[in-house]
Scaffold this motif. Structure first.
Motif, PDB file in Angstrom:
ATOM      1  N   GLU A 249       0.843  -1.381   0.112  1.00  0.00           N
ATOM      2  CA  GLU A 249       0.031   0.125   0.070  1.00  0.00           C
ATOM      3  C   GLU A 249       0.684   1.185   0.041  1.00  0.00           C
ATOM      4  O   GLU A 249       0.575   2.185  -0.476  1.00  0.00           O
ATOM      5  CB  GLU A 249      -0.964  -0.099   1.224  1.00  0.00           C
ATOM      6  CG  GLU A 249      -2.250  -0.704   1.073  1.00  0.00           C
ATOM      7  CD  GLU A 249      -2.031  -2.307   1.127  1.00  0.00           C
ATOM      8  OE1 GLU A 249      -1.086  -2.670   1.467  1.00  0.00           O
ATOM      9  OE2 GLU A 249      -2.850  -3.098   0.670  1.00  0.00           O
ATOM     10  N   GLY A 250       2.038   1.101   0.612  1.00  0.00           N
ATOM     11  CA  GLY A 250       2.939   2.254   0.287  1.00  0.00           C
ATOM     12  C   GLY A 250       3.639   2.601  -0.729  1.00  0.00           C
ATOM     13  O   GLY A 250       4.507   3.623  -0.825  1.00  0.00           O
ATOM     14  N   ALA A 251       3.749   1.693  -1.762  1.00  0.00           N
ATOM     15  CA  ALA A 251       4.611   1.775  -2.842  1.00  0.00           C
ATOM     16  C   ALA A 251       4.161   2.981  -3.671  1.00  0.00           C
ATOM     17  O   ALA A 251       5.025   3.258  -4.652  1.00  0.00           O
ATOM     18  CB  ALA A 251       4.525   0.626  -3.675  1.00  0.00           C
ATOM     19  N   CYS A 252       2.925   3.484  -3.704  1.00  0.00           N
ATOM     20  CA  CYS A 252       2.697   4.574  -4.680  1.00  0.00           C
ATOM     21  C   CYS A 252       3.400   5.883  -4.385  1.00  0.00           C
ATOM     22  O   CYS A 252       3.775   6.695  -4.940  1.00  0.00           O
ATOM     23  CB  CYS A 252       1.197   5.084  -4.526  1.00  0.00           C
ATOM     24  SG  CYS A 252       0.485   5.857  -2.903  1.00  0.00           S
ATOM     25  N   CYS A 253       4.047   6.131  -2.958  1.00  0.00           N
ATOM     26  CA  CYS A 253       4.258   7.558  -2.559  1.00  0.00           C
ATOM     27  C   CYS A 253       5.520   7.391  -2.068  1.00  0.00           C
ATOM     28  O   CYS A 253       6.001   8.469  -1.284  1.00  0.00           O
ATOM     29  CB  CYS A 253       3.106   8.284  -1.875  1.00  0.00           C
ATOM     30  SG  CYS A 253       1.679   7.986  -2.442  1.00  0.00           S
ATOM     31  N   ASP A 254       6.345   6.204  -1.659  1.00  0.00           N
ATOM     32  CA  ASP A 254       7.520   6.475  -0.888  1.00  0.00           C
ATOM     33  C   ASP A 254       8.670   6.629  -1.814  1.00  0.00           C
ATOM     34  O   ASP A 254       8.394   6.831  -3.131  1.00  0.00           O
ATOM     35  CB  ASP A 254       7.530   5.400   0.092  1.00  0.00           C
ATOM     36  CG  ASP A 254       7.769   4.101  -0.554  1.00  0.00           C
ATOM     37  OD1 ASP A 254       7.935   3.927  -1.824  1.00  0.00           O
ATOM     38  OD2 ASP A 254       7.443   3.022   0.116  1.00  0.00           O
ATOM     39  N   SER A 255      10.002   6.443  -1.503  1.00  0.00           N
ATOM     40  CA  SER A 255      11.141   6.507  -2.259  1.00  0.00           C
ATOM     41  C   SER A 255      11.295   5.614  -3.600  1.00  0.00           C
ATOM     42  O   SER A 255      11.888   5.887  -4.665  1.00  0.00           O
ATOM     43  CB  SER A 255      12.492   6.333  -1.629  1.00  0.00           C
ATOM     44  OG  SER A 255      12.529   7.525  -0.691  1.00  0.00           O
ATOM     45  N   ARG A 256      10.281   4.554  -3.368  1.00  0.00           N
ATOM     46  CA  ARG A 256      10.510   3.489  -4.544  1.00  0.00           C
ATOM     47  C   ARG A 256       9.595   4.275  -5.948  1.00  0.00           C
ATOM     48  O   ARG A 256      10.364   3.972  -6.947  1.00  0.00           O
ATOM     49  CB  ARG A 256       9.703   2.370  -4.290  1.00  0.00           C
ATOM     50  CG  ARG A 256      10.475   1.503  -3.096  1.00  0.00           C
ATOM     51  CD  ARG A 256       9.743   0.169  -2.692  1.00  0.00           C
ATOM     52  NE  ARG A 256       8.557   0.914  -1.794  1.00  0.00           N
ATOM     53  CZ  ARG A 256       7.537   0.117  -1.288  1.00  0.00           C
ATOM     54  NH1 ARG A 256       7.463  -1.317  -1.635  1.00  0.00           N
ATOM     55  NH2 ARG A 256       6.632   0.505  -0.509  1.00  0.00           N
ATOM     56  N   ALA A 257       8.838   5.055  -5.397  1.00  0.00           N
ATOM     57  CA  ALA A 257       8.044   5.863  -6.555  1.00  0.00           C
ATOM     58  C   ALA A 257       8.654   7.215  -6.873  1.00  0.00           C
ATOM     59  O   ALA A 257       8.640   7.941  -8.033  1.00  0.00           O
ATOM     60  CB  ALA A 257       6.557   5.675  -6.292  1.00  0.00           C
TER      61      ALA A 257
END
Length: 286
Positions: A249-257
């Motif tokens: 759920e956090g992949a949209c907005c952390d450093s990965r994106a």
């Protein structure tokens, strides 16, 4: 002739001692005033919306938030704005060539910045009292008139500016190594209920915390602009590396994106969870 003798100081009756209810009332009054000053200038209590930081923070949890970026270290939980600061205004050209003007280049949209919040861990900017601060940021950057960010996200610091970050290191969680040390990872006991996602433990520095592992396979880093050859590929941290504990759920907005998060994007640190089970504290010590 008779004179009235002035009473000696010892003859005056001693003032009555303050009762315990009076003392308690004064303590409550002074303590309340101190908490009000502290809340307005330094810390405040905010609510978490969404499960992007599960299992450590759940939707509806209230946490103690401290403003500022001093003392931030690996493993800390921070509140940040996923929208990068606007670039400084470019000087106007002295002469414009004849003909039609070229359309200005569209600024790339931050993933999740305008989408439905879904299940990400979100903090309402109004709870932080950022209205005045936002106006100051606008005046400094020359973009006055734009609305404040819709929401702020929560994530965990895995690397700070100046760290050497290796992507594609198979020995560490998320394929990461920080300053040559793989991000320590220990599988959990597995899902406790049918259909539940497995949890695992990560250790960075003196912090040990749980994460919800990703169900989408190996973690990708589209926002980091690193080669896609699988690595390992080492780069110096040009900002903070922030990753959500709920890896899906956090992949949209952390450093990965969105890549490195600058200091100006961080609003402060979450230092205490004010509800829930004690084993789900935001940053358990080993």
């Amino acid at each position: 002739m008779f004179f009235r003798r002035e009473p000696e100081p010892d003859d005056y009756p001693a003032p009555p001692d303050r009762t315990w209810p009076t003392r308690l009332a004064w303590c409550v009054l002074v303590g309340g005033a101190a908490l009000l000053v502290l809340r307005c200038s330094f810390a405040t209590v905010v609510e978490i919306h969404g499960d992007g930081m599960a299992p450590n923070l759940r939707s509806g949890d209230h946490v103690l938030f401290v403003r500022g970026t001093w003392g931030l270290d690996r493993g800390d939980l921070v509140v940040y704005d996923p929208t990068p600061p606007p670039p400084p205004p470019e000087p106007a050209p002295l002469q414009e060539p004849p003909g039609d003007k070229a359309a200005p280049e569209a600024r790339p949209r931050v993933p999740g910045s305008r989408d439905r919040l879904r299940n990400t861990a979100v903090v309402d900017p109004k709870e932080l009292g950022l209205d005045d601060e936002w106006e100051k940021v606008q005046r400094r950057s020359g973009v006055a008139g734009q609305p404040p960010p819709r929401s702020l996200r929560v994530a965990r610091i895995l690397a700070v500016p100046g760290d050497a970050v290796t992507f594609g290191d198979a020995r560490g969680a998320l394929g990461l190594a920080i300053n040559g040390e793989p991000l320590a990872h220990k599988p959990g006991d597995g899902p406790g209920e049918p259909g539940a996602r497995p949890t695992s433990f990560e250790i960075i520095g003196d912090r040990r915390y749980q994460v919800l592992a990703s169900t989408a396979g190996p973690d990708a880093w589209p926002g980091m602009d690193i080669p896609a050859d699988g690595g390992p590929y080492e780069v110096p941290a040009d900002g903070y590396l922030l990753v959500a504990d709920n890896r899906d759920e956090g992949a949209c907005c952390d450093s990965r994106a969105i890549g490195w998060v600058e200091t100006d994007q961080i609003r402060g640190e979450i230092v205490l969870r004010l509800g829930g089970a004690p084993e789900a504290a935001p940053a358990d010590k080993r």
